[in-house]
Design an enzyme around this catalytic site. Structure first.
Site, PDB file in Angstrom:
ATOM      1  N   LYS A  67     -43.970 -61.886  -4.808  1.00 21.91           N
ATOM      2  CA  LYS A  67     -43.968 -63.317  -4.525  1.00 21.91           C
ATOM      3  C   LYS A  67     -42.808 -64.058  -5.185  1.00 21.91           C
ATOM      4  O   LYS A  67     -42.383 -65.111  -4.693  1.00 21.91           O
ATOM      5  CB  LYS A  67     -45.303 -63.945  -4.935  1.00 21.91           C
ATOM      6  CG  LYS A  67     -46.475 -63.459  -4.083  1.00 21.91           C
ATOM      7  CD  LYS A  67     -47.758 -64.170  -4.438  1.00 21.91           C
ATOM      8  CE  LYS A  67     -48.920 -63.693  -3.568  1.00 21.91           C
ATOM      9  NZ  LYS A  67     -50.176 -64.413  -3.842  1.00 21.91           N
ATOM     10  N   ASP A 104     -51.001 -70.165  -0.167  1.00 23.63           N
ATOM     11  CA  ASP A 104     -52.149 -70.026  -1.066  1.00 23.63           C
ATOM     12  C   ASP A 104     -52.641 -71.391  -1.534  1.00 23.63           C
ATOM     13  O   ASP A 104     -53.852 -71.634  -1.620  1.00 23.63           O
ATOM     14  CB  ASP A 104     -51.778 -69.180  -2.291  1.00 23.63           C
ATOM     15  CG  ASP A 104     -51.649 -67.706  -1.979  1.00 23.63           C
ATOM     16  OD1 ASP A 104     -52.324 -67.238  -1.043  1.00 23.63           O
ATOM     17  OD2 ASP A 104     -50.876 -67.018  -2.669  1.00 23.63           O
TER      18      ASP A 104
END
Length: 274
Positions: A67, A104
């Site tokens: 990420k 997210d």
């Protein structure tokens, strides 16, 4: 018929439910020319993989440990992703750009909104890893007061306070030994690995508020089961996974999917089969 490709990358990756969810969305949307795969890719292999992507690629989902590693390889990053220095979604545009985003954070917010949690006066976070920073960013949108983070080390406490300053969230830190105190907060977000919160199950109060436990396998966790038993509302990791995947599908396909129920059902079936 030429195929349009997307995939999830990470290491380890065999546990990922993303292919199940995205394929369910494609089926619901009638996107028969879209495929979604998984690839075991670590940080060292990432640059070569990204460099080799052809025009048939529409997007990537990133899980750990990629990420942050993906960020130097991108042409642009959304404000949401930049706020936590984490990209879990890459959209590959027709003109060849690679644009990073983070679903997210809005996924957490959407999962809570689905259960009627739109504003809280305070909250608690269990843990201080990468998911905790996303939880803080989500709380910056719905929490009007202080967030208490329960952590295991002074270094983690410093990190959470720094994230709070960056995200504009007042953060108080407390030692993990007092984590049972967190359970009286109107919203508790558990971001720790499997088994970490099991010992807290015996301390869940009657009439508990809302627990958002980001785990989905095994499910329910001991804490989530005890929470439900004592009358509290539970939001699980599958809820987060589905909501953030819906947003990924929207960004990659340009379609606003209505397949939330189909994606959740596909995820539940896949988990039941494990």
């Amino acid at each position: 018929m030429s195929r349009i490709r997307a995939a999830v990358l990470g290491s380890p990756i065999e546990h990922s439910l993303s292919p199940v969810l995205h394929r369910a969305a494609y089926q619901e949307l009638g996107l028969d020319d879209w495929s979604y795969d998984r690839f075991e890719i670590d940080e060292a292999a990432l640059p070569e993989f990204v460099a080799g992507l052809g025009p048939e690629w529409a997007g990537l989902s990133l899980t750990m440990p990629l990420k942050r590693a993906i960020m130097p390889l991108l042409d642009g990053i959304s404000d949401t992703a930049a706020s936590v220095e984490a990209v879990n979604t890459v959209v590959l545009t027709e003109d060849g750009r690679r644009l990073g985003d983070n679903t997210d954070i809005p996924g957490i917010v959407a999962a809570l909104h689905e259960r009627g949690v739109e504003k809280v006066s305070s909250a608690a976070i269990l843990g201080a890893g990468a998911t905790a920073s996303s939880a803080l960013a989500a709380l910056s949108r719905i929490c009007s007061g202080e967030v208490t983070a329960y952590v295991r080390s002074a270094a983690r406490a410093d990190e959470m306070r720094q994230w709070g300053e960056r995200l504009g969230v007042p953060v108080r830190t407390a030692d993990w030994s007092g984590a049972a105190e967190a359970l009286s907060a109107p919203l508790v977000i558990a971001t720790t690995p499997a088994g970490t919160t099991d010992a807290l199950a015996a301390s869940v109060p009657e009439g508990a508020g809302t627990l958002f436990d980001v785990l989905y396998d095994p499910w329910p966790t001991a804490l989530a089961a005890a929470w439900s038993h004592h009358g509290g509302q539970v939001v699980g990791g599958l809820d987060l996974l589905v909501h953030q995947a819906v947003l990924q599908v929207e960004r990659m396909t340009g379609r606003s999917p209505g397949p939330l129920a189909a994606m959740r059902a596909a995820g539940e079936r896949a988990l039941a089969a494990r």
